[in-house]
Design a protein around this motif. Sequence first.
Motif, mmCIF file in Angstrom:
data_model
loop_
_atom_site.group_PDB
_atom_site.id
_atom_site.type_symbol
_atom_site.label_atom_id
_atom_site.label_comp_id
_atom_site.label_asym_id
_atom_site.label_seq_id
_atom_site.Cartn_x
_atom_site.Cartn_y
_atom_site.Cartn_z
ATOM 1 N N ARG A 16 9.930 6.697 3.393
ATOM 2 C CA ARG A 16 10.233 8.102 3.694
ATOM 3 C C ARG A 16 10.001 8.986 2.473
ATOM 4 O O ARG A 16 9.411 10.071 2.565
ATOM 5 N N GLU A 17 10.434 8.518 1.304
ATOM 6 C CA GLU A 17 10.290 9.306 0.087
ATOM 7 C C GLU A 17 8.819 9.476 -0.295
ATOM 8 O O GLU A 17 8.381 10.570 -0.670
ATOM 9 N N ARG A 18 8.031 8.408 -0.186
ATOM 10 C CA ARG A 18 6.624 8.512 -0.572
ATOM 11 C C ARG A 18 5.834 9.357 0.417
ATOM 12 O O ARG A 18 4.886 10.043 0.035
ATOM 13 N N LEU A 19 6.214 9.344 1.689
ATOM 14 C CA LEU A 19 5.581 10.250 2.649
ATOM 15 C C LEU A 19 5.889 11.697 2.292
ATOM 16 O O LEU A 19 5.016 12.574 2.387
ATOM 17 N N ARG A 20 7.126 11.960 1.879
ATOM 18 C CA ARG A 20 7.490 13.322 1.498
ATOM 19 C C ARG A 20 6.739 13.760 0.252
ATOM 20 O O ARG A 20 6.283 14.907 0.153
ATOM 21 N N LEU A 21 6.578 12.850 -0.710
ATOM 22 C CA LEU A 21 5.849 13.188 -1.926
ATOM 23 C C LEU A 21 4.383 13.478 -1.636
ATOM 24 O O LEU A 21 3.775 14.334 -2.279
ATOM 25 N N PHE A 71 9.483 11.737 9.558
ATOM 26 C CA PHE A 71 9.887 10.332 9.551
ATOM 27 C C PHE A 71 11.213 10.209 10.294
ATOM 28 O O PHE A 71 12.191 10.870 9.946
ATOM 29 N N ARG A 72 11.227 9.367 11.323
ATOM 30 C CA ARG A 72 12.437 9.152 12.112
ATOM 31 C C ARG A 72 12.607 7.660 12.398
ATOM 32 O O ARG A 72 11.619 6.937 12.550
ATOM 33 N N SER A 127 9.249 6.043 13.585
ATOM 34 C CA SER A 127 8.162 6.947 13.975
ATOM 35 C C SER A 127 7.766 7.814 12.793
ATOM 36 O O SER A 127 8.620 8.344 12.094
ATOM 37 N N ILE A 128 6.449 7.939 12.597
ATOM 38 C CA ILE A 128 5.902 8.743 11.513
ATOM 39 C C ILE A 128 4.925 9.760 12.103
ATOM 40 O O ILE A 128 4.087 9.402 12.936
ATOM 41 N N GLY A 129 5.050 10.986 11.659
ATOM 42 C CA GLY A 129 4.086 12.021 12.012
ATOM 43 C C GLY A 129 3.524 12.620 10.750
ATOM 44 O O GLY A 129 4.260 12.929 9.811
ATOM 45 N N LEU A 130 2.206 12.777 10.687
ATOM 46 C CA LEU A 130 1.576 13.301 9.489
ATOM 47 C C LEU A 130 0.313 14.056 9.844
ATOM 48 O O LEU A 130 -0.241 13.865 10.950
#
Length: 346
Positions: free
Chosen positions: A315-320, A328-329, A341-344
């Motif tokens: 979650r942290e690396r996706l935010r970075l 991220f859920r 679940s990931i959305g990007l």
Amino acid sequence: MHDTGASTLFDDLREAVTAPDLTQEALQLCRSGTLLRAMLLVIVVLGVGLLFGARGPASWLGELSAAATVAVPATLLWVLMACAARHLIARAAPLVQVAAASALGAVAALVLWWPMAAVDMAPGSTHAVAPALTGALLAALVFQSERWRQRARLPAAAAARLADLQTRIRPHFLFNTLNTAITLVQLDPKRAEEVLEDLSDLFRAALGALDQATTVGAEIELSRRYLAIEQLRFGRRLDVEWDLDANAATAKLPPLALQPLIENAVRHGIEPADKGGTIEIRTRRRRDRVLISVTNTVAAGPSRPGHGIGIASVRERLRLMHDLDADFRCGLTEDGRFRVSIGLPS
């Protein structure tokens, strides 16, 4: 067999605690989070500034509303121009970068102020100097605040790198894989070689550079290798369902963002269940978004509690990487399964 390379755990640990420099790609301007922060900062600064000359709350609200008619679209225009010129700005020295951002801010303010001044609807001064200077100063403030924000995030990035190393290098997984390979050496030497090749690729990825983006397609391939090894251990107890959209394969992900989620699904959904279970990996592209989900069945009895470090690190690396554009859920679904679940952005 693949060459395992010269990367070592000690080299990676040293890199993990060393803060990276602000490179061309470090200061991201083309993000919705940047626009939201810029809008908020501009409105707050204008609001505070207008307090000094306001005759009362009603007067202040009226003046702020009038100023916002220029400031809000000008801020949007500045973000668009800065985003378009971000690669040119990034190559310049720091002072030149601020000067370029200020110049774009002045241009954006004048582009919005002049049409309103032509019909006597422009707020404040009737001279172009005031909106130009205001736009330049606000643009410099927004640009520098994003730089400060990025520098403040670098320690978090280093901590996330260390957390990744701690969660992904699992001794029990290594020993289980090596024992499987030793068993297969006599029964099926070719399969034993494939297992060791898969293990080599997994560890190469685990010890590789964590600050370089990879793709959904590459993460899927790495996850296939991991599950191929686990399939030998669990046999029919592990049922894997792939539902992949080829159009989602090029979306950017942090390295090893998917494999730790699948490993969690194996450890907490398959390993504790006597009859095993099912893991479903799904990708979809919806217009300008890519959706990824990892779903696993949940064991009926108590399972070994986890620390949540792997999920928190992803979650942290996706935010970075994607800022507010990443979603991220995780949690239980209506049918009692566990889903991440990931959305990007695509």
